[in-house]
Design a protein around this motif. Structure first.
Motif, short mmCIF file in Angstrom:
data_model
loop_
_atom_site.label_atom_id
_atom_site.label_comp_id
_atom_site.label_asym_id
_atom_site.label_seq_id
_atom_site.Cartn_x
_atom_site.Cartn_y
_atom_site.Cartn_z
N VAL A 243 0.54 -1.32 0.53
CA VAL A 243 0.22 -0.51 0.20
C VAL A 243 0.95 1.54 0.17
CG1 VAL A 243 -1.76 1.42 1.62
CG2 VAL A 243 -1.81 -0.90 1.38
N ARG A 244 1.35 1.39 0.49
CA ARG A 244 2.54 2.50 1.00
C ARG A 244 3.37 3.08 -0.29
NH1 ARG A 244 7.80 3.32 1.15
NH2 ARG A 244 8.57 0.72 1.33
N GLU A 245 3.93 1.77 -1.29
CA GLU A 245 4.39 1.52 -2.38
C GLU A 245 3.75 2.65 -3.48
OE1 GLU A 245 7.24 0.84 -3.04
OE2 GLU A 245 8.64 0.55 -1.67
N LEU A 246 1.92 1.05 -3.43
CA LEU A 246 1.44 2.26 -4.62
C LEU A 246 0.94 3.89 -3.90
CD1 LEU A 246 -0.72 1.23 -6.36
CD2 LEU A 246 -2.39 1.63 -4.41
N THR A 247 0.86 4.15 -2.81
CA THR A 247 0.78 5.91 -2.53
C THR A 247 2.19 6.79 -3.36
OG1 THR A 247 -0.93 4.57 -0.33
CG2 THR A 247 -0.13 7.17 -0.41
N GLU A 248 3.46 6.12 -3.21
CA GLU A 248 4.63 7.02 -3.55
C GLU A 248 4.68 7.14 -4.78
OE1 GLU A 248 7.81 4.88 -1.32
OE2 GLU A 248 7.14 5.88 0.31
N GLU A 249 4.09 5.67 -5.74
CA GLU A 249 4.52 5.61 -6.61
C GLU A 249 3.33 5.99 -7.60
OE1 GLU A 249 8.35 2.09 -6.70
OE2 GLU A 249 5.67 1.53 -7.54
N ILE A 250 1.77 6.18 -7.61
CA ILE A 250 0.93 6.34 -8.22
C ILE A 250 0.51 7.74 -7.48
CG2 ILE A 250 -1.04 5.57 -9.24
CD1 ILE A 250 0.63 4.69 -10.15
N GLY A 251 -0.05 7.58 -6.85
CA GLY A 251 -0.27 8.64 -5.57
C GLY A 251 -2.02 8.19 -4.98
N VAL A 252 -2.49 7.08 -5.79
CA VAL A 252 -3.34 6.59 -5.00
C VAL A 252 -3.52 5.84 -3.08
CG1 VAL A 252 -5.41 5.24 -5.26
CG2 VAL A 252 -4.47 6.22 -7.34
N ARG A 253 -4.35 6.18 -2.85
CA ARG A 253 -4.14 5.55 -0.90
C ARG A 253 -5.40 4.05 -1.29
NH1 ARG A 253 -1.42 8.53 2.03
NH2 ARG A 253 -0.44 10.47 1.06
N ILE A 254 -5.18 3.35 -0.58
CA ILE A 254 -5.94 2.37 -0.35
C ILE A 254 -5.68 1.96 0.91
CG2 ILE A 254 -6.92 -0.07 -1.39
CD1 ILE A 254 -7.44 1.53 -3.31
N PRO A 255 -6.81 1.85 1.45
CA PRO A 255 -6.91 0.91 2.98
C PRO A 255 -5.65 -0.11 2.94
CG PRO A 255 -9.01 2.30 2.71
CD PRO A 255 -8.29 1.67 1.37
N ASP A 256 -4.99 -0.29 3.60
CA ASP A 256 -4.41 -1.85 3.72
C ASP A 256 -5.63 -3.36 3.83
OD1 ASP A 256 -2.27 -0.74 4.64
OD2 ASP A 256 -2.30 -0.98 6.22
N HIS B 191 -1.72 10.43 -10.11
CA HIS B 191 0.49 10.36 -10.73
C HIS B 191 0.26 11.58 -11.33
CE1 HIS B 191 2.94 9.24 -13.33
NE2 HIS B 191 4.05 8.42 -12.62
N ALA B 192 -0.11 11.96 -12.16
CA ALA B 192 -0.15 13.89 -12.53
C ALA B 192 0.33 14.71 -11.49
CB ALA B 192 -0.57 14.52 -13.52
N GLY B 193 -0.58 14.76 -10.42
CA GLY B 193 0.28 14.99 -9.18
C GLY B 193 1.37 15.46 -8.61
N LEU B 194 1.40 13.60 -8.61
CA LEU B 194 3.25 13.01 -8.08
C LEU B 194 4.27 12.93 -8.27
CD1 LEU B 194 3.66 11.18 -5.36
CD2 LEU B 194 3.54 9.30 -7.20
N VAL B 195 4.41 13.47 -9.93
CA VAL B 195 5.47 13.59 -10.90
C VAL B 195 4.74 15.64 -10.85
CG1 VAL B 195 5.73 14.17 -13.63
CG2 VAL B 195 4.73 11.80 -12.64
N ALA B 196 4.42 16.01 -10.86
CA ALA B 196 4.54 17.52 -10.21
C ALA B 196 5.23 18.02 -9.47
CB ALA B 196 3.17 18.18 -10.51
N ALA B 197 4.58 17.02 -8.46
CA ALA B 197 5.40 17.45 -6.95
C ALA B 197 6.62 17.35 -6.90
CB ALA B 197 4.30 16.69 -5.44
#
Length: 249
Positions: free
Chosen positions: A153-166, A201-207
């Motif tokens: 879940v942490r990797e998904l958030t860091e790489e795509i920006g989508v948060r999913i509950p564990d 993902h676009a927002g993550l890339v910009a940040a």
């Protein structure tokens, strides 16, 4: 090529381990000779010169895995750091600790989400499922299925920006690489909208670009079959087989 795991054709890069009860047993890290230590240090200096943002962070290494009973998997693991991956250039494959990594299969109406490794990553230009190497737990904390789920879940958030509950992701498949014995734990997430993935993902890339770091995945795409992945280009060794299992489920 027939991707059915029962097909007796060409040897595939990974094998599936039919396991749903997973136990991790910690062991000391592999012993290194003085020559190996010198070579690892030298190669790490070279790596840092090419990729200054590379971090010699802690990793979980697989020292081997056994299937002691139907549905059970016992993994022998050790705490190492990123530079130990260079042992692949110093030892025969059977003497090299394997990686332990997690991925997330995230369905959308256009297919599963995949990403291309940015130039600063170890898998630059390679298409993968969102995910990454597993880090060792903090002192006193166990390495178990729950820890793997949280890492995914942490990797998904860091790489795509989508948060999913564990609790909303479940283990879908376990793979073992045929060359180094690397273990992949592949989790299935609930469906999301393609537009949401692209926006996050676009927002993550910009940040990340604004911070001067750059994203881990510089592009995302959506695949509904192994053939779709082939058209994208080079991909992780497990990708085609995991996609085939997913679309065949």
């Amino acid at each position: 090529m027939n991707d059915d795991p029962r097909h007796h054709g060409p040897i595939r890069p990974v094998e599936f381990l039919d396991a749903h009860r997973i136990t991790f047993v910690e062991h000391p890290p592999p012993e290194l000779s003085p020559r190996e230590r010198r070579e690892l240090d030298r190669m790490w200096v070279d790596t840092r010169a090419r990729h200054p943002h590379t971090f010699d962070g802690p990793l979980v290494a697989s020292l081997g895995a056994d299937l002691p009973a139907p549905g059970a998997l016992e993994v022998r693991w050790a705490r190492v750091t990123y530079r130990h991956r260079a042992l692949r250039r110093l030892r025969p494959p059977e003497d090299v600790p394997g990686s332990v990594f997690v991925t997330v299969l995230m369905p959308t109406e256009a297919g599963l989400v995949v990403g291309r490794g940015s130039p600063a990553t170890a898998a630059a230009g390679s298409w993968t499922l969102p995910g990454g190497s597993v880090e060792p737990p903090a002192a006193g904390q166990p390495l178990d299925a729950g820890a793997l789920r949280r890492e995914a879940v942490r990797e998904l958030t860091e790489e795509i920006g989508v948060r999913i509950p564990d609790e909303e992701v479940r283990l879908f498949a376990v793979t073992r690489g045929r060359r180094f014995g690397s273990l992949g734990f592949h989790f299935l997430a609930p469906p999301v909208a393609r537009a949401l993935v692209l926006r996050r993902h676009a927002g993550l890339v910009a940040a990340e670009t604004g911070r001067g770091a750059g994203p881990e995945l510089d592009e995302v795409a959506f695949v509904a079959s192994p053939a779709d992945a082939d058209r994208l280009g080079a991909g992780a060794d497990y990708l085609r087989q995991v996609l085939h299992r997913y679309v065949s489920a």
